[in-house]
Design an enzyme around this catalytic site. Structure first.
Site, short mmCIF file in Angstrom:
data_model
loop_
_atom_site.label_atom_id
_atom_site.label_comp_id
_atom_site.label_asym_id
_atom_site.label_seq_id
_atom_site.Cartn_x
_atom_site.Cartn_y
_atom_site.Cartn_z
CE LYS A 73 -12.05 1.87 -10.55
NZ LYS A 73 -11.24 0.63 -10.66
CE LYS B 22 -4.86 -0.24 -12.35
NZ LYS B 22 -6.20 -0.26 -11.71
CG ASN C 156 -9.97 -11.14 -7.11
OD1 ASN C 156 -10.97 -10.45 -7.09
ND2 ASN C 156 -9.33 -11.47 -6.02
CB SER D 240 -7.87 -0.53 -1.22
OG SER D 240 -7.34 -1.64 -1.89
N1 GLU Z 1 -6.87 -2.52 -9.02
C1 GLU Z 1 -8.15 -2.24 -8.43
C2 GLU Z 1 -8.92 -1.24 -9.28
O1 GLU Z 1 -8.70 -1.12 -10.47
C3 GLU Z 1 -8.04 -1.82 -6.97
C4 GLU Z 1 -7.22 -0.61 -6.70
C5 GLU Z 1 -6.97 -0.37 -5.22
O2 GLU Z 1 -7.43 -1.13 -4.40
O3 GLU Z 1 -6.27 0.60 -4.92
O4 GLU Z 1 -9.83 -0.61 -8.83
#
Ligand code: GLU
Length: 421
Positions: free
Chosen positions: A93, A105, A219, A350
């Site tokens: 990503k 994660k 969310n 973020s």
């Molecule tokens: N938990 C979110 C995701 O799966 C955001 C991760 C982040 O902001 O670092 O993309």
């Protein structure tokens, strides 16, 4: 029944993308396994005076392109395989969006709804105590994920600052605004997906007002419903973990969100909203042009993919469509906008938060939205172009796009030619 893991199944997408590129085997060897996963137990004091222990993990999957980045999930079904797979997806990503990050994660195996607020705070602080040397503004930067939020990030940031004796807001993102959080982070996942769909609407055959079904009303699901509703679309069905409701002429999204915020379940609001309660499993099969899975992994599988009527699937959840389901959908002509692109708005804002923390200079909401829109459109357009040029799915195109960037970085670190020579 095969005994492959979620990560094995996720790696199919990596191998598929690699088959389209001239990739050095070194690259694949590096990306096939997580760099490190730490497992621990968090022992916390419950309100009744007893002690309780919770399993917790943090995975730093790959840091070739920068510090590892990714959320922390609190969920009763979390496993190490899930954490590592989610960290693998974060690696791709961040590369799709060209963010200067690798993927990570974390998770705690807990149902946070069974904890009091003080227990939740002790658990959040215990997580940061356990992983204080794993994380860091230049090493590994957590954020919210399923069932975690800004309040929890605030506790964790505070705990880190107490441990290190400094104030380092850039160690974690998705914080409350008062503690250095960024404007626009809360709805960023949904907003990124919304910008993406709007930008590619014509190519996707979605011009004009559209009907939308949303699986999962947390969310991402709630904010997407709100943005799509305000933009003149009809939200015809939504579900949460307890049930689903359907209303072909469009749900009252404002009332639905108010009810959810007050702690109610969507199915309990059906009567007052003039909607019908349907089995949760039927949500994906309702008549809607856009289907938005915004819950958990592997919800759309070989067993139910054929029932989908939507023209486009926008993956706001991570990993909601299995690779078998991908094939069925492709045969039906359904376009899937894949998670590593579709829900990248969250990690993108973020990144903006981290940048603002480091420079100590904060942007207004207009600037956040403009930058997010620009990046979603730029990378979305690039991925779309790859899918057209190579006649591959948008998912394969996103993996090809990301893998190209990862491979360049891995090779730049490497010494392969020396040994080969
Ligand atoms: N938990 C979110 C995701 O799966 C955001 C991760 C982040 O902001 O670092 O993309």
């Amino acid at each position: 029944m095969t005994d492959d893991t979620l990560l094995d199944r996720a790696l199919i997408r990596l191998e598929e993308a690699a088959s389209h590129l001239q990739i050095d085997q070194d690259v694949i060897e590096k990306l096939k396994y997580p760099r490190e996963t730490t497992k621990t137990r968090l022992l916390i004091r419950m309100d009744d005076g007893s002690r309780k222990s919770f399993l917790a993990w943090r995975c730093r999957y790959d840091d070739t392109r920068g510090p590892t980045k990714g959320g922390i999930r609190f969920h009763p079904d979390s496993t190490i395989e899930e954490v590592e797979t989610l960290a693998f997806w974060m690696t791709f990503k961040c590369a799709v969006m060209n963010l200067p990050y690798g993927g990570g994660k974390g998770a705690v195996r807990v149902d946070p709804h069974t904890l009091s607020k003080t227990e939740l705070e002790r658990l959040s602080r215990a997580y940061m105590q356990a992983f204080a040397t794993t994380v860091g503004p230049d090493r590994d930067i957590p954020a919210p994920d399923v069932y975690t939020n800004a309040m929890i990030m605030g506790w964790m940031a505070d705990e880190y600052n107490q441990i290190t004796g400094s104030v380092s807001p850039a160690v974690i993102t998705g914080k409350p605004i008062a503690l250095g959080g960024s404007l626009g982070r809360t709805d960023a996942t949904a907003r990124g997906g919304f910008y993406l769909v709007r930008h590619l609407a014509q190519e996707l055959g979605l011009s004009g007002s559209r009907t939308v079904a949303i699986q999962g009303f947390g969310n991402a699901g709630q904010y997407f419903a709100q943005l799509a509703d305000e933009d003149g679309n009809k939200i015809v069905a939504v579900s949460d973990s307890t049930g689903a409701i359907h209303k072909p002429d469009g749900l009252d999204v404002k009332r639905l969100i108010e009810g959810k915020t007050a702690g109610r379940r969507v199915a309990d609001m059906a009567a007052e909203l003039g909607a019908t309660v349907i089995p949760s499993d039927d949500l994906i099969a309702v008549d809607a042009e856009l289907l938005v899975p915004a819950a958990l992994e592997e919800m759309i599988t070989a067993d139910n993919a054929a029932s989908i009527k939507a023209r486009v699937v926008l993956e706001l959840a991570n990993g909601p469509v299995t690779s078998e389901a991908d094939k069925i959908l492709a045969d039906k002509g359904v376009v899937v906008l894949p998670d590593i692109l579709a829900n990248a708005g969250g990690v993108t804002v973020s990144y903006f938060e981290w940048v603002q923390n480091r420079q100590g200079f904060y942007w207004d909401l207009e600037e956040i939205h403009a930058r997010l829109k620009k990046m979603m459109e730029r990378e979305g357009r690039a991925v779309w172009a790859i899918s057209q040029d190579r006649s591959v799915s948008v998912r394969s195109a996103a993996y090809i796009h990301a893998l190209g960037r990862l491979a360049t970085a891995i090779e730049a670190h490497g010494t392969q030619p020396f040994f080969a020579g």
